[in-house]
Motif scaffolding. Structure first.
Motif, PDB file in Angstrom:
ATOM      1  N   GLU A  54       0.845  -1.205   0.000  1.00 57.40           N
ATOM      2  CA  GLU A  54       0.000   0.000   0.000  1.00 57.40           C
ATOM      3  C   GLU A  54       0.877   1.250   0.000  1.00 57.40           C
ATOM      4  O   GLU A  54       0.662   2.180  -0.778  1.00 57.40           O
ATOM      5  N   ARG A  55       1.851   1.270   0.895  1.00 57.88           N
ATOM      6  CA  ARG A  55       2.763   2.413   1.016  1.00 57.88           C
ATOM      7  C   ARG A  55       3.521   2.645  -0.291  1.00 57.88           C
ATOM      8  O   ARG A  55       3.629   3.775  -0.770  1.00 57.88           O
ATOM      9  N   HIS A  56       4.057   1.565  -0.846  1.00 59.35           N
ATOM     10  CA  HIS A  56       4.853   1.682  -2.080  1.00 59.35           C
ATOM     11  C   HIS A  56       4.015   2.241  -3.229  1.00 59.35           C
ATOM     12  O   HIS A  56       4.409   3.207  -3.879  1.00 59.35           O
ATOM     13  N   THR A  63       2.486   9.447  -5.427  1.00 54.82           N
ATOM     14  CA  THR A  63       2.843  10.814  -5.015  1.00 54.82           C
ATOM     15  C   THR A  63       4.323  11.113  -5.137  1.00 54.82           C
ATOM     16  O   THR A  63       4.721  12.269  -5.075  1.00 54.82           O
ATOM     17  N   GLY A  64       5.149  10.082  -5.249  1.00 57.98           N
ATOM     18  CA  GLY A  64       6.588  10.290  -5.382  1.00 57.98           C
ATOM     19  C   GLY A  64       7.329  10.418  -4.066  1.00 57.98           C
ATOM     20  O   GLY A  64       8.533  10.653  -4.050  1.00 57.98           O
ATOM     21  N   THR A  65       6.628  10.235  -2.948  1.00 54.91           N
ATOM     22  CA  THR A  65       7.287  10.356  -1.646  1.00 54.91           C
ATOM     23  C   THR A  65       6.533   9.552  -0.597  1.00 54.91           C
ATOM     24  O   THR A  65       5.327   9.339  -0.719  1.00 54.91           O
ATOM     25  N   ALA A  66       7.261   9.109   0.414  1.00 52.65           N
ATOM     26  CA  ALA A  66       6.645   8.392   1.537  1.00 52.65           C
ATOM     27  C   ALA A  66       7.477   8.660   2.783  1.00 52.65           C
ATOM     28  O   ALA A  66       8.705   8.746   2.713  1.00 52.65           O
ATOM     29  N   GLU A 100      -6.713   8.209   1.324  1.00 49.33           N
ATOM     30  CA  GLU A 100      -6.623   9.674   1.196  1.00 49.33           C
ATOM     31  C   GLU A 100      -6.045  10.072  -0.162  1.00 49.33           C
ATOM     32  O   GLU A 100      -6.561  10.970  -0.827  1.00 49.33           O
ATOM     33  N   ILE A 101      -4.979   9.394  -0.551  1.00 47.08           N
ATOM     34  CA  ILE A 101      -4.350   9.684  -1.847  1.00 47.08           C
ATOM     35  C   ILE A 101      -5.315   9.354  -2.981  1.00 47.08           C
ATOM     36  O   ILE A 101      -5.472  10.131  -3.923  1.00 47.08           O
ATOM     37  N   LYS A 112       3.934   9.730 -10.159  1.00 47.28           N
ATOM     38  CA  LYS A 112       5.154  10.540 -10.118  1.00 47.28           C
ATOM     39  C   LYS A 112       6.397   9.687 -10.372  1.00 47.28           C
ATOM     40  O   LYS A 112       7.373  10.165 -10.927  1.00 47.28           O
ATOM     41  N   LEU A 113       6.360   8.430  -9.935  1.00 49.54           N
ATOM     42  CA  LEU A 113       7.490   7.517 -10.129  1.00 49.54           C
ATOM     43  C   LEU A 113       7.021   6.261 -10.849  1.00 49.54           C
ATOM     44  O   LEU A 113       5.823   5.991 -10.924  1.00 49.54           O
TER      45      LEU A 113
END
Length: 160
Positions: A54-56, A63-66, A100-101, A112-113
């Motif tokens: 999920e995070r990845h 979003t390009g960031t975590a 949320e995203i 983004k990535l």
């Protein structure tokens, strides 16, 4: 139309996540942390893996960031030294952040990535990301379903 599609996709994603949690519901720490299959993964390790997925996909790729996780990468894949409370909280938090995203991003948004594999060629927008996360969650829910049956014979757990 896009809102209907987003709602449908989110319904299917939530159902798969709920299945993961329902399948493991009621198991104690020993059952959650003991490998059942020869490959050596544990049910709790699978939940942590799904949290990382999920995070990845939603944070890193879309979003390009975590934010960094609160622990080092200190374990074999699909196992974890962390307690069930910590792992389930991590999974739920990653799902919440993914939601949320997903809510704030159009389905046609280009990530983004890129994921570093041939799979990246199939994922050109948020729609592809969420479909992949549904696919991965469903696949691993099936693995967990089989393991649960081997642990205590229970089957048919989850909303579907």
């Amino acid at each position: 139309m896009a809102d209907d599609e987003k709602s449908t996709l989110l319904t299917f994603l939530h159902a798969q996540r709920e299945s993961v949690l329902a399948i493991l519901g009621g198991l104690g720490e020993e059952a959650l942390t003991t490998p059942v299959l020869p490959s050596g993964w544990t049910p709790l390790g699978m939940v942590e893996h799904l949290g990382y997925a999920e995070r990845h996909w939603f944070q890193e790729i879309v979003t390009g960031t975590a934010d960094p996780v609160a622990w080092p990468d200190d374990h074999q894949p699909l196992t974890t030294p962390r307690s069930p409370d910590v792992v389930f909280a991590f999974y739920r938090e990653q799902c919440r952040r993914s939601d949320e995203i997903f809510a704030a991003t159009p389905l046609s948004a280009v990530p983004k990535l890129r994921h570093p594999s041939p799979l990246a060629d199939d994922i050109a927008d948020l729609r592809g990301v969420v479909l992949h996360v549904i696919e991965e969650t469903a696949r691993h829910a099936g693995h967990l379903d089989v393991v649960r049956e081997l642990i205590d014979g229970r089957t048919g757990l989850g909303p579907r």
